[in-house]
Design a protein around this motif. Sequence first.
Motif, PDB file in Angstrom:
ATOM      1  N   TRP A  30     110.906  45.616  66.842  1.00 31.28           N
ATOM      2  CA  TRP A  30     109.518  45.177  67.664  1.00 31.28           C
ATOM      3  C   TRP A  30     109.807  45.357  69.090  1.00 31.28           C
ATOM      4  O   TRP A  30     108.826  45.716  69.989  1.00 31.28           O
ATOM      5  N   THR A 125     101.534  45.973  61.328  1.00 32.42           N
ATOM      6  CA  THR A 125     100.997  47.169  61.785  1.00 32.42           C
ATOM      7  C   THR A 125      99.711  47.709  60.780  1.00 32.42           C
ATOM      8  O   THR A 125      98.864  48.089  61.843  1.00 32.42           O
ATOM      9  N   TYR A 129      96.319  48.570  62.824  1.00 28.37           N
ATOM     10  CA  TYR A 129      95.404  49.917  62.700  1.00 28.37           C
ATOM     11  C   TYR A 129      94.187  49.780  62.238  1.00 28.37           C
ATOM     12  O   TYR A 129      93.044  50.293  62.825  1.00 28.37           O
TER      13      TYR A 129
END
Length: 295
Positions: A30, A125, A129
């Motif tokens: 990260w 993630t 998205y």
Amino acid sequence: MAAKLNLTTSADIAVAARELDFVTRFERSWEHLREIMGIMRPIKKQPGSVLKSKYAEGTLQSGAVAEGEEIPYTKFTVKEKKYAEMTIEKYAKAVSIESIKDHGYDNAVQLTDDEFLFQLQTAVTDKFYTYLKTGTLTGEETSFQMALAMAKGNVENKFKKMHRNATGVVGFVNILDVYEYIGAANITIQNQYGFQYLKDFMGFNTVFLLSDSEIPRNKVIATAVENLVMYYVDPNDSDFSRAGLQYTVSGETNLIGFHTQGNYNTAVSEAFAIMGVTLFAEYIDAIAVMTVNAG
């Protein structure tokens, strides 16, 4: 002679090393993502904090003002749209003693730890998205190249309208669209910690190359690096420790907590992870979503 009480054994060291290795690798991935995205230091939030996207509304008044007449004001208001509440998410896995006997420790435990870490990262993630696809700065272009150019142009134009400086723009595209566009061109695709991306491509600071499950083909998403924020809940919160729940963390920014233990009742090696990480864009109307429609 019996060993003294409170002796640290090799088993204790192995467990501690496993926990530290897990959280260190997670935090390192990260940290790398923040660097390539241009996100500044993550912001700590308390559980229950509500994240809100901002967007501006207003109707431009006519500029046809006669000589000497008063120029009307155009009123703009910044509104907020609730996105999500910061929560602690809890995960666990277990490996049986039979699995360790049949396949060995490295295969049964270490490889499943690796997959566990990857899927925890993917859980964050994937939500990000999905959120990016709700950007309201939408448009349609006839080619992938124009979609890239107009996505970047629309983001920069939006920030100029808000009187904010966009020092860089980040793009998100389907990897097959990129390969189809570049053909046999010699470009360098970087791949670190599971993230594939291009640096300085088509004027973007970074373009992330994603799969069909993350972003469909013929879609280009972009936003300014200043618009991206990472929020997190500290899994090392003192209240958790007071409740007897102690997790290994790493560094100054505790993004994940990890704990392992042997369960003698069931003869399994258990692993527990908690985290509260959210990638977020402050202005939903500064996320450009361009669709390629060749027809």
